[in-house]
Scaffold this active site. Structure first.
Site, PDB file in Angstrom:
ATOM      1  N   GLU A   1      -0.835   9.579   6.663  1.00 17.62           N
ATOM      2  CA  GLU A   1      -0.679   8.132   6.774  1.00 17.62           C
ATOM      3  C   GLU A   1       0.801   7.799   6.600  1.00 17.62           C
ATOM      4  OE1 GLU A   1      -3.203   4.440   5.297  1.00 17.62           O
ATOM      5  OE2 GLU A   1      -2.056   5.258   3.635  1.00 17.62           O
TER       6      GLU A   1
ATOM      7  N   ASN B   1      -9.935   0.548   1.026  1.00 16.75           N
ATOM      8  CA  ASN B   1      -8.929   0.448   2.076  1.00 16.75           C
ATOM      9  C   ASN B   1      -9.536   0.774   3.438  1.00 16.75           C
ATOM     10  OD1 ASN B   1      -7.278   0.069  -0.108  1.00 16.75           O
ATOM     11  ND2 ASN B   1      -5.781   1.633   0.455  1.00 16.75           N
TER      12      ASN B   1
ATOM     13  N   HIS C   1      -7.323  10.518   4.806  1.00 14.61           N
ATOM     14  CA  HIS C   1      -6.874   9.464   5.712  1.00 14.61           C
ATOM     15  C   HIS C   1      -7.102   9.879   7.163  1.00 14.61           C
ATOM     16  CE1 HIS C   1      -3.982   8.044   2.373  1.00 14.61           C
ATOM     17  NE2 HIS C   1      -4.892   7.102   2.551  1.00 14.61           N
TER      18      HIS C   1
ATOM     19  N   ASP D   1       0.822  -1.208   0.000  1.00 15.46           N
ATOM     20  CA  ASP D   1       0.000   0.000   0.000  1.00 15.46           C
ATOM     21  C   ASP D   1       0.859   1.262   0.000  1.00 15.46           C
ATOM     22  OD1 ASP D   1      -2.422   1.410   0.206  1.00 15.46           O
ATOM     23  OD2 ASP D   1      -2.367   1.401   2.396  1.00 15.46           O
ATOM     24  N   HIS D   2       0.444   2.262  -0.747  1.00 17.67           N
ATOM     25  CA  HIS D   2       0.996   3.628  -0.686  1.00 17.67           C
ATOM     26  C   HIS D   2       2.523   3.700  -0.725  1.00 17.67           C
ATOM     27  CE1 HIS D   2      -2.563   6.110  -0.286  1.00 17.67           C
ATOM     28  NE2 HIS D   2      -3.074   5.194   0.521  1.00 17.67           N
TER      29      HIS D   2
ATOM     30  N   HIS E   1      -9.953   5.091  -1.125  1.00 16.48           N
ATOM     31  CA  HIS E   1      -9.007   5.347  -0.033  1.00 16.48           C
ATOM     32  C   HIS E   1      -9.642   6.303   0.976  1.00 16.48           C
ATOM     33  CE1 HIS E   1      -4.933   3.990  -1.773  1.00 16.48           C
ATOM     34  NE2 HIS E   1      -5.872   3.537  -2.584  1.00 16.48           N
TER      35      HIS E   1
END
Length: 339
Positions: free
Chosen positions: A169, A271, A212, A95-96, A249
């Site tokens: 995040e 997510n 986020h 992820d990311h 997201h």
């Protein structure tokens, strides 16, 4: 049923898109959270996705080591063994990955996987995310083109982000402003560079006000109808209905209506991290507060080993996280869906 293959992962995504539902993608950081996530999917009788961020990988390698590649591989290896017992198919995802981590995390993983394919074995992960939201659009897509080619050699899918997710995040933060909303022009530019699957399949996180972190419903202005506008514009130009496999997201605190609207426009993956972190920790707090004189050696006493044994509160944490994943599967429509 166990860890997805390249083919079964594609089948999962195809089924979700055709069936109008999405899979929760749960962030993991330890063997315990891997177990909790898979347990949750099994209880929901849902296939699912577990994913590791760069920070999660660093933590899993050991807090004094902080090697994201090592930690990611360790979590994947643990999941591959444990998942065999649960009766659902689990896809593995990273992820990311921001630009700063490409050379030390994502590209080494893709190289390891390409070598595995060349040796006649399968990939370790099923997909990886390139997060180019912090670089100009042209650079974002140029790097995505390169990574899509590497993903083909590794037999993995690529996830990209077009637009910006606000909040923080894993140490990366973005402001809450108009950049949180992707446009139809962004979607068309993406397909012009990455194609419609002929260069390799990819997932796309188009942003529609996503942030986020933890927030109450209504605190962030989500506009999931934007996803429909992007899909429609791309369909008109390229002649393919809902060409994007979309990812949601920053979904913590989203209303059921917002989630349903996003899924109706082609979201196949959502997510979930903040909510499952809380669901994991909350039962531990409850246990510690109710068993204060057992988990601590108070006033010269010796406490209660059964109370401070990590297995006592660990299984409560896993059950709490699993229950939140069941809720997510029901909300996204994946409950009872297995390939």
């Amino acid at each position: 049923m166990a860890i997805a293959t390249t083919e079964s992962y594609a089948a999962m995504l195809d089924a979700a898109k055709a069936g109008g539902y999405a899979f929760p993608a749960i962030n993991i950081t330890s063997s315990s959270s891997v177990t909790a996530a898979i347990q949750g999917f099994a209880e929901a009788e849902s296939d699912g996705i577990i994913q590791v961020s760069v920070g999660g990988g660093q933590y899993a390698s050991g807090s004094t080591i902080k090697d994201a590649v090592v930690g990611s591989l360790a979590l994947a290896a643990y999941a591959r063994v444990v998942a065999e017992k649960y009766g659902v198919t689990i896809a593995l995802h990273t992820d990311h990955c921001h630009k700063v981590y490409l050379e030390e995390w994502l590209k080494p993983l893709l190289k390891i996987e390409a070598e595995s394919i060349a040796s006649g074995n399968g990939p370790i992960f099923n997909s990886h995310m390139w997060d180019g939201s912090s670089v100009p659009m042209d650079e974002n897509l140029a790097i995505a083109e390169e990574l899509l080619e590497l993903s083909q050699a590794a037999h993995t899918l690529l996830e990209i982000e077009i637009g910006v997710v606000g909040g923080e995040e894993d140490g990366h933060s973005a402001e809450v402003n108009d950049k949180l909303y992707s446009t139809p022009e962004d979607g068309i530019a993406t397909i012009e560079r990455l194609g419609l699957g002929e260069k390799g399949r990819y997932l796309t996180a188009m942003t529609f006000g996503n942030v986020h972190g933890a927030y109450k419903p209504g605190a962030v202005k989500l506009r999931p109808e934007i996803l429909g506008d992007i899909q429609s514009a791309a369909a008109e130009k390229f002649g393919k209905d809902k060409p994007f496999d979309l990812v949601f997201h920053g979904g913590s605190g989203s209303t059921a209506e917002e989630i349903a609207t996003a899924v109706s426009h082609g979201v196949v993956k959502m997510n979930i991290d903040t909510d499952t972190q809380y669901a994991y920790t909350r039962p531990v707090v409850d246990h510690m507060m109710k068993n204060y004189d057992g988990v601590l050696k108070v006033d010269g006493e010796w406490g209660n080993k059964k109370a401070y044994d990590p297995r006592a509160w660990g299984k409560l944490a896993e059950a709490g996280m699993a229950a939140r994943i069941v809720e997510a599967c029901e909300q996204l429509g994946s409950a009872g869906k297995k390939i």
